[in-house]
Design an enzyme around this catalytic site. Structure first.
Site, PDB file in Angstrom:
ATOM      1  N   SER A 164      -2.983  40.411   1.669  1.00  0.00           N
ATOM      2  CA  SER A 164      -3.556  40.908   0.419  1.00  0.00           C
ATOM      3  C   SER A 164      -5.056  40.646   0.479  1.00  0.00           C
ATOM      4  CB  SER A 164      -2.936  40.165  -0.773  1.00  0.00           C
ATOM      5  OG  SER A 164      -3.691  40.368  -1.948  1.00  0.00           O
TER       6      SER A 164
ATOM      7  N   TYR B  53      -0.600  31.538  -5.197  1.00  0.00           N
ATOM      8  CA  TYR B  53      -0.401  32.820  -4.503  1.00  0.00           C
ATOM      9  C   TYR B  53      -1.510  33.052  -3.482  1.00  0.00           C
ATOM     10  CZ  TYR B  53      -0.292  37.838  -3.625  1.00  0.00           C
ATOM     11  OH  TYR B  53      -0.273  39.075  -3.013  1.00  0.00           O
TER      12      TYR B  53
END
Length: 274
Positions: A136, A149
């Site tokens: 990501s 995260y």
């Protein structure tokens, strides 16, 4: 120019979003696709494209091993592994229970590496294969509520870079894909977890609405099909790049977090959160 394809791929978390779209796309291109996810019923539609689906709970080591054995019974000549599974365990670092943080690392990092470890001997034997890890833009940035995260994606970036150097002499290529905002269930899950992990009386609770306002406009920019095309490119191009960032705006964000002073990036994030 595309490298010679033996057309066999494993895709995790293929029950929705990018994973589902990728399983469909690879199958339409003639690949044998092995798709894994917890929600088997969500993958029923993939069967009409010839995708072989299996139950896979990435929070459990034995489920990962069972999934891998089942795939090998069908075909032990796997050319590409796409570690797509991941979710956002959002919440403040102070409030989020450590067991939730461990669960985040299990699914987003350790499960991907466990599948990689299981598959590498087979790829090394034939001196060919690709491991594609779906990271990501969070692998290069940081935001309030996103610490756990973001940390998993930072970890996955480093592990993939290390894997690339360790395995390239065996003909194995390790590749990162760094999506940004996509039209998927990811943001909904992240917000749900943020509210679960951050009590309403927490001093950090007001950050949740700010997070929602900052990320919601980004979440509709790219479709799961767009990302599936990027997956396919990384799996088939003759000379793949180490990293594929999705779109100019995401590449710009990554560049900024790599090169700008922390004081400036901190200021931008705080401004966006307001």
């Amino acid at each position: 120019m595309h490298y010679e394809k033996n057309k066999t791929v494993i895709i995790t978390r293929a029950s929705s979003g990018m994973g589902f779209a990728a399983a469909e796309l690879f199958s339409k291109h003639g690949w044998q696709v092995f798709a894994g996810a917890r929600r088997l019923e969500r993958m029923k539609e993939l069967k009409k494209f010839g995708v072989e689906t299996f139950f896979l709970d990435l929070s459990k080591d034995d489920s990962i091993e069972t999934f891998f054995r089942q795939v090998l019974q069908k075909n032990d000549d796997i050319d590409v592994l796409i570690n797509n599974a991941g979710y956002g365990e959002y919440g403040s670092l102070e409030d989020t229970p450590i067991e939730q943080a461990r669960a985040q690392f299990q699914v987003n990092v350790f499960a991907a590496m466990q599948l990689t470890q299981l598959l590498l001997p087979f790829m090394r034997k034939k001196h060919k294969g690709r491991i594609i890890n779906i990271s990501s833009i969070a692998g290069f940035l940081y935001t309030p509520l996103g610490g756990w995260y973001d940390a998993t994606k930072h970890a996955l970036e480093t592990l993939t870079d290390t894997l690339r150097l360790e395995t390239e002499t065996f003909g194995i290529q390790a590749i990162l894909i760094e999506p940004g905002g996509t039209r998927s269930e990811w943001l909904e899950t992240a917000l749900k977890n943020a509210r679960k992990n951050t009590p309403k009386n927490s001093i950090y609770y007001s950050l949740i609405d700010a997070f929602d306002k900052m990320f919601s406009p980004m979440s509709s920019k790219r479709s799961s099909q767009d990302l599936a095309e990027l997956f396919y490119q990384a799996a088939t191009v003759e000379h793949p790049k180490a990293r594929y960032a999705d779109g100019f705006s995401n590449r710009t964000v990554i560049w900024a977090f790599r090169h700008l002073p922390y004081s400036l990036t901190d200021m931008v994030i705080k401004k966006l959160m307001k």
